[in-house]
Design an enzyme around this catalytic site. Structure first.
Site, PDB file in Angstrom:
ATOM      1  N   SER A 195       6.828   8.753  12.581  1.00  0.00           N
ATOM      2  CA  SER A 195       5.760   8.681  11.574  1.00  0.00           C
ATOM      3  C   SER A 195       6.324   8.889  10.179  1.00  0.00           C
ATOM      4  O   SER A 195       6.817   9.972   9.851  1.00  0.00           O
ATOM      5  CB  SER A 195       4.688   9.733  11.846  1.00  0.00           C
ATOM      6  OG  SER A 195       3.862   9.873  10.693  1.00  0.00           O
ATOM      7  N   ASP A 219       1.908  -1.400  11.813  1.00  0.00           N
ATOM      8  CA  ASP A 219       0.612  -1.800  11.243  1.00  0.00           C
ATOM      9  C   ASP A 219       0.270  -3.259  11.518  1.00  0.00           C
ATOM     10  O   ASP A 219      -0.829  -3.712  11.209  1.00  0.00           O
ATOM     11  CB  ASP A 219       0.619  -1.587   9.721  1.00  0.00           C
ATOM     12  CG  ASP A 219       0.578  -0.112   9.362  1.00  0.00           C
ATOM     13  OD1 ASP A 219       0.155   0.704  10.211  1.00  0.00           O
ATOM     14  OD2 ASP A 219       0.970   0.235   8.229  1.00  0.00           O
ATOM     15  N   ARG A 252      -7.762  -3.761   9.435  1.00  0.00           N
ATOM     16  CA  ARG A 252      -6.823  -4.705  10.063  1.00  0.00           C
ATOM     17  C   ARG A 252      -7.425  -5.397  11.286  1.00  0.00           C
ATOM     18  O   ARG A 252      -7.004  -6.498  11.647  1.00  0.00           O
ATOM     19  CB  ARG A 252      -5.506  -4.003  10.408  1.00  0.00           C
ATOM     20  CG  ARG A 252      -4.813  -3.437   9.157  1.00  0.00           C
ATOM     21  CD  ARG A 252      -3.342  -3.221   9.330  1.00  0.00           C
ATOM     22  NE  ARG A 252      -2.832  -2.304   8.318  1.00  0.00           N
ATOM     23  CZ  ARG A 252      -2.540  -2.641   7.062  1.00  0.00           C
ATOM     24  NH1 ARG A 252      -2.671  -3.885   6.662  1.00  0.00           N
ATOM     25  NH2 ARG A 252      -2.090  -1.734   6.210  1.00  0.00           N
ATOM     26  N   GLN A 312       4.530   9.011   7.582  1.00  0.00           N
ATOM     27  CA  GLN A 312       3.642   9.926   6.849  1.00  0.00           C
ATOM     28  C   GLN A 312       4.067  11.372   7.074  1.00  0.00           C
ATOM     29  O   GLN A 312       4.101  12.164   6.128  1.00  0.00           O
ATOM     30  CB  GLN A 312       2.191   9.720   7.284  1.00  0.00           C
ATOM     31  CG  GLN A 312       1.642   8.361   6.835  1.00  0.00           C
ATOM     32  CD  GLN A 312       0.235   8.091   7.310  1.00  0.00           C
ATOM     33  OE1 GLN A 312      -0.342   8.882   8.066  1.00  0.00           O
ATOM     34  NE2 GLN A 312      -0.326   6.972   6.893  1.00  0.00           N
ATOM     35  N   LYS A 327       0.838  -1.208   0.000  1.00  0.00           N
ATOM     36  CA  LYS A 327       0.000   0.000   0.000  1.00  0.00           C
ATOM     37  C   LYS A 327       0.868   1.252   0.000  1.00  0.00           C
ATOM     38  O   LYS A 327       0.636   2.168  -0.795  1.00  0.00           O
ATOM     39  CB  LYS A 327      -0.905  -0.040   1.234  1.00  0.00           C
ATOM     40  CG  LYS A 327      -1.899   1.076   1.332  1.00  0.00           C
ATOM     41  CD  LYS A 327      -3.149   0.638   2.097  1.00  0.00           C
ATOM     42  CE  LYS A 327      -2.922   0.490   3.587  1.00  0.00           C
ATOM     43  NZ  LYS A 327      -2.851   1.784   4.299  1.00  0.00           N
ATOM     44  N   ARG A 358      -6.525   1.173  17.875  1.00  0.00           N
ATOM     45  CA  ARG A 358      -6.296  -0.276  17.715  1.00  0.00           C
ATOM     46  C   ARG A 358      -6.036  -0.989  19.033  1.00  0.00           C
ATOM     47  O   ARG A 358      -6.182  -2.212  19.109  1.00  0.00           O
ATOM     48  CB  ARG A 358      -5.166  -0.528  16.711  1.00  0.00           C
ATOM     49  CG  ARG A 358      -5.645  -0.254  15.301  1.00  0.00           C
ATOM     50  CD  ARG A 358      -4.634  -0.570  14.240  1.00  0.00           C
ATOM     51  NE  ARG A 358      -5.278  -0.463  12.931  1.00  0.00           N
ATOM     52  CZ  ARG A 358      -4.627  -0.272  11.792  1.00  0.00           C
ATOM     53  NH1 ARG A 358      -3.305  -0.182  11.789  1.00  0.00           N
ATOM     54  NH2 ARG A 358      -5.282  -0.181  10.659  1.00  0.00           N
ATOM     55  N   ARG A 367       2.904   5.960  -3.240  1.00  0.00           N
ATOM     56  CA  ARG A 367       4.044   6.789  -3.639  1.00  0.00           C
ATOM     57  C   ARG A 367       4.320   6.676  -5.132  1.00  0.00           C
ATOM     58  O   ARG A 367       4.794   7.631  -5.755  1.00  0.00           O
ATOM     59  CB  ARG A 367       5.273   6.400  -2.815  1.00  0.00           C
ATOM     60  CG  ARG A 367       5.170   6.888  -1.344  1.00  0.00           C
ATOM     61  CD  ARG A 367       6.029   6.061  -0.423  1.00  0.00           C
ATOM     62  NE  ARG A 367       6.110   6.564   0.934  1.00  0.00           N
ATOM     63  CZ  ARG A 367       5.203   6.355   1.901  1.00  0.00           C
ATOM     64  NH1 ARG A 367       4.106   5.657   1.640  1.00  0.00           N
ATOM     65  NH2 ARG A 367       5.389   6.841   3.125  1.00  0.00           N
ATOM     66  N   GLY A 411      -5.120   7.687   5.407  1.00  0.00           N
ATOM     67  CA  GLY A 411      -4.242   8.628   6.096  1.00  0.00           C
ATOM     68  C   GLY A 411      -2.993   8.938   5.288  1.00  0.00           C
ATOM     69  O   GLY A 411      -2.507  10.075   5.274  1.00  0.00           O
TER      70      GLY A 411
HETATM   71  C1  S3P Z   1       2.427   4.737   6.289  1.00  0.00           C
HETATM   72  C2  S3P Z   1       2.935   5.090   7.516  1.00  0.00           C
HETATM   73  C3  S3P Z   1       2.379   4.615   8.785  1.00  0.00           C
HETATM   74  C4  S3P Z   1       1.461   3.411   8.596  1.00  0.00           C
HETATM   75  C5  S3P Z   1       0.519   3.596   7.450  1.00  0.00           C
HETATM   76  C6  S3P Z   1       1.279   3.815   6.153  1.00  0.00           C
HETATM   77  C7  S3P Z   1       3.056   5.284   5.077  1.00  0.00           C
HETATM   78  O1  S3P Z   1       1.624   5.650   9.381  1.00  0.00           O
HETATM   79  O2  S3P Z   1       0.736   3.167   9.771  1.00  0.00           O
HETATM   80  O3  S3P Z   1      -0.318   2.460   7.300  1.00  0.00           O
HETATM   81  O4  S3P Z   1       2.759   4.774   3.957  1.00  0.00           O
HETATM   82  O5  S3P Z   1       3.855   6.221   5.190  1.00  0.00           O
HETATM   83  P1  S3P Z   1       2.289   6.724  10.382  1.00  0.00           P
HETATM   84  O6  S3P Z   1       3.219   7.553   9.618  1.00  0.00           O
HETATM   85  O7  S3P Z   1       1.118   7.502  10.923  1.00  0.00           O
HETATM   86  O8  S3P Z   1       2.960   5.892  11.445  1.00  0.00           O
END
Ligand code: S3P
Length: 434
Positions: free
Chosen positions: A167, A315, A387, A169, A21, A346, A26, A94
């Site tokens: 994080s 995750d 999940r 993200q 994913k 979770r 990306r 997210g």
């Molecule tokens: C992800 C980063 C993680 C992960 C999410 C995918 C990503 O989140 O939990 O499923 O693709 O960068 P966080 O950055 O909030 O930890």
């Protein structure tokens, strides 16, 4: 849709789970911003990644597919996006909203980013804060939640940002904004997180350095289109790594799985618990390490989960909690407060379901204590979280009675076809539409 699961069974055979994913998101983002045509194979045709595809189409990018995991993206260059005519709806994702916030903060146009009920409850202050420091004009609704409004035409300046939480993200958001900023943008992280953005930027010819944990890039460069082969998602494989570990008689080969070192906490933790997991045929595909993973049933024991593994398995904890429920003794997780701000809380969601199934557990602020035991049966709520649904489905392998998992539609966000694949491998699962 809900899952009905009969107790027992084993997990045997060979499978390739859907594409990663994180890498799928990306590939669309960087492919769109590149010069030239990017061809992707192994793309995850799940709702989250499709939300990213739709967002870039709304910004004028021509994207063909996905069809059989193949996507062709006609890149428009870093300055070629067009203003979307309506708010970008990122559904449950997210990753889409946080990474897009970064790459849209420096555009000449304004836009709005929103999503479903779960996404609208998730914290965005973590991206609003650094982007504001860079000079962006970005605002959320109450308490810094989506929808986000970004006012265009702002000049961004590179910053050095110490991430307050581990994080990927947030890291990726800041780096993507950095493509549009003057000077250098640098981030440090409290613990290493998935580095797919850095790897893929390099794959597209963009210079990203990592010196002693300081990850930097300079704005004003360009991305060149590149072919991307998306490996199978270790986060989806995780359900079957646990399933085969807990179910006596299991013997499973998962092929072409991404084993990026920032993602393999689930393998490390399961091995510490006594799992029988072997990596075969390790290779590198498009800058990402990949392997076939052989897993056989083994008796598991409870452990204290090492802190350094937490971001590397972030995750996979819902599935790992099922492993803990089947293990001999006590498993303790701490330092995992981030689990509370995922698609659901979770820790709370898993604790409720484990209790329903008769597994003793104690909720901590930033983790959980689980005592291995006998799994009964019952009706499980998923809190719209993919999940949680898949984790309780595999728990049936060791249950004494039937398990019903309610509200499983969200499984399609990350793992379309989960029930069919699981059934083919030996899980006694049926999907019931209500
Ligand atoms: C992800 C980063 C993680 C992960 C999410 C995918 C990503 O989140 O939990 O499923 O693709 O960068 P966080 O950055 O909030 O930890």
């Amino acid at each position: 849709m809900e899952f009905k699961l009969l107790p027992g069974g084993d997990i045997t055979g060979e499978a390739r789970v859907p594409g990663d994913k994180s890498i799928s998101h990306r590939s669309i983002m960087l492919g769109a911003l590149a010069e030239g045509v990017t061809r992707v194979s192994g793309f995850l045709e799940g709702e989250d990644a499709l939300a990213t595809v739709a967002a870039f189409r709304d910004m004028g990018v021509q994207i063909e597919g996905p069809e059989d995991g193949r996507v062709t993206i006609h890149g428009v260059g870093l300055n070629g996006l067009r203003a979307p005519e309506r708010p970008l709806d990122l559904g449950n994702s997210g990753t889409s909203i946080r990474l897009l916030a970064g790459l849209l903060a420096g555009q000449p146009f304004s836009c709005d980013l929103t999503g479903d009920e779960s996404l609208r409850g998730r914290p965005m202050g973590r991206v609003i804060d650094p982007l504001t420091l860079m000079g962006a004009d970005i605002h959320g609704a109450d308490g810094g939640r989506p929808p986000l409004h970004i006012s265009g035409g702002k000049r961004l300046t590179g910053i050095r940002y110490d991430l307050p939480m581990a994080s990927a993200q947030v890291k990726s958001c800041v780096l993507l904004a950095g493509l549009y900023a003057s000077g250098t943008t640098s981030v440090t992280e409290p613990a290493p997180t998935r580095d797919h953005t850095e790897r893929m930027l390099r794959g597209f010819g963009y210079d990203v350095t990592n010196r002693d944990g300081v990850i930097s890039l300079a704005g004003g460069g360009s991305l060149q289109a590149a072919a991307i082969d998306v490996p199978a998602d270790i986060s989806s494989a995780a359900f079957f790594l646990v399933a085969a570990s807990i179910a006596p008689g299991s013997d499973l080969l998962l092929t072409h799985v991404g084993i990026n070192p920032t993602r393999i906490g689930v393998i490390n933790i399961l091995k510490l618990m006594g799992a029988d997991i072997t990596l075969r045929n390790q290779r590198e595909v498009g800058g990402e390490p990949v392997a076939d993973i052989l897993v056989r049933h083994a008796p598991l024991r409870g452990i204290e989960i090492p802190q350094d593994q937490v971001p590397l398995a972030i995750d996979e904890f819902p599935a790992l909690f099922i492993a803990a429920a089947c293990a001999q003794g006590r498993t303790v997780l701490r330092g995992a407060g981030e689990l509370r701000v995922k698609e659901s809380d979770r820790i709370a969601s898993m604790a409720e379901g484990l209790t329903t199934l008769g597994i003793h557990n104690e909720v901590l602020d930033d983790g959980i204590i689980i005592d291995g035991g006998t799994i009964g049966g019952g009706v499980i709520r998923t809190f719209h979280d993919h999940r949680i649904a898949m984790s309780f489905a595999i728990a049936a392998l060791r249950a004494e009675e039937e398990i019903r998992v309610l509200d499983c539609d969200h499984v399609a966000t990350s793992f379309p076809g989960f029930d069919a694949l699981a059934r083919g491998l030996g899980l006694q699962i049926s999907a019931m539409t209500d």
